[in-house]
Design a protein around this motif. Structure first.
Motif, PDB file in Angstrom:
ATOM      1  N   GLY A 124      -5.461 -33.880  -1.746  1.00 25.31           N
ATOM      2  CA  GLY A 124      -4.478 -33.113  -3.321  1.00 25.31           C
ATOM      3  C   GLY A 124      -5.188 -32.189  -3.230  1.00 25.31           C
ATOM      4  O   GLY A 124      -4.588 -31.054  -3.811  1.00 25.31           O
ATOM      5  N   ALA A 125      -6.696 -31.951  -2.952  1.00 18.58           N
ATOM      6  CA  ALA A 125      -7.714 -30.776  -3.361  1.00 18.58           C
ATOM      7  C   ALA A 125      -7.386 -29.073  -3.089  1.00 18.58           C
ATOM      8  O   ALA A 125      -6.982 -28.397  -3.092  1.00 18.58           O
ATOM      9  N   ILE A 126      -6.878 -30.075  -1.446  1.00 17.93           N
ATOM     10  CA  ILE A 126      -5.956 -28.723  -0.363  1.00 17.93           C
ATOM     11  C   ILE A 126      -4.319 -28.456  -1.481  1.00 17.93           C
ATOM     12  O   ILE A 126      -4.647 -27.071  -1.143  1.00 17.93           O
ATOM     13  N   ALA A 127      -3.593 -29.158  -1.134  1.00 16.04           N
ATOM     14  CA  ALA A 127      -2.538 -28.667  -2.364  1.00 16.04           C
ATOM     15  C   ALA A 127      -2.816 -27.607  -3.327  1.00 16.04           C
ATOM     16  O   ALA A 127      -1.821 -27.065  -3.314  1.00 16.04           O
ATOM     17  N   LEU A 128      -3.550 -28.086  -3.530  1.00 14.87           N
ATOM     18  CA  LEU A 128      -4.058 -27.469  -5.349  1.00 14.87           C
ATOM     19  C   LEU A 128      -4.245 -26.342  -4.796  1.00 14.87           C
ATOM     20  O   LEU A 128      -4.056 -25.053  -5.441  1.00 14.87           O
ATOM     21  N   ILE A 129      -5.279 -25.983  -4.524  1.00 10.52           N
ATOM     22  CA  ILE A 129      -5.546 -24.750  -3.782  1.00 10.52           C
ATOM     23  C   ILE A 129      -4.765 -23.623  -3.316  1.00 10.52           C
ATOM     24  O   ILE A 129      -4.363 -22.430  -3.390  1.00 10.52           O
TER      25      ILE A 129
END
Length: 194
Positions: A124-129
């Motif tokens: 989720g964090a990678i997708a956000l970035i």
């Protein structure tokens, strides 16, 4: 349909509405009162708030639909605050945080173990970035009047680090809180089913 089944369905619907309302209220409180700039010198206008935690937890506890409902309510309320960035700020917040809350909920829903929890939160964090790079290039010039070139110059020194730190904080806080909830429930959340 028997009266008993109808009553059971009504109680479940009430629990679902109450759960979403409580998580959304928690998210709004976190969004309003726990906020600070992550890059106070380079970009004091980029504010991190903890509102997304409630949506991430709602998704892990009750599923991706609940994560989106809670997030949508938080984003709508945020539009009515002095900190709002208007319609385009709403769009950016909802899309960016949307991937941050959906990915862990979907991964956790498939397989409920520690590895899946970590994988989902990090994913989720990678997708956000990743999603914030094109969103900033396309939308930021529309609502700030900045040139695309100016936004491109901010991608690596400001936008990516901000979203990296935001994703990391959301991942760590969500993991710690959800792991504590799992421990309190002996590793099961069946009794919490909404």
């Amino acid at each position: 349909m028997s009266r008993g089944k109808s009553l059971g369905k009504s109680k479940r619907s009430t629990r679902i509405i109450a759960f979403d309302a409580i998580m959304a209220a928690l998210g709004v409180l976190l969004m309003l009162f726990l906020r600070f700039p992550l890059l106070p010198v380079a970009a004091p206008w980029l504010i991190y708030d903890l509102g997304d935690l409630a949506a991430i937890l709602a998704g892990l506890i009750a599923g991706p639909v609940h994560a989106i409902i809670v997030l949508l309510i938080i984003c709508i309320v945020q539009m009515a605050t002095p900190n709002a960035s208007g319609f385009w700020g709403f769009v950016m917040h909802f899309v960016a945080s949307g991937v941050m809350v959906i990915v862990p909920a979907l991964v956790w829903q498939r397989k409920k173990n520690r590895s899946s929890l970590i994988l989902g939160l990090v994913g989720g964090a990678i997708a956000l970035i990743i999603i914030m790079i094109p969103l900033n290039i396309i939308i930021t010039p529309i609502f700030t009047g900045a040139s695309v070139e100016a936004v491109l110059e901010m991608i690596m020194p400001i936008i990516v680090p901000f979203n990296l730190i935001k994703g990391l904080l959301n991942t760590v806080f969500s993991y710690l809180i959800f792991a504590a909830l799992l421990k309190a429930g002996d590793g099961k959340l069946k009794s919490w089913r909404v």
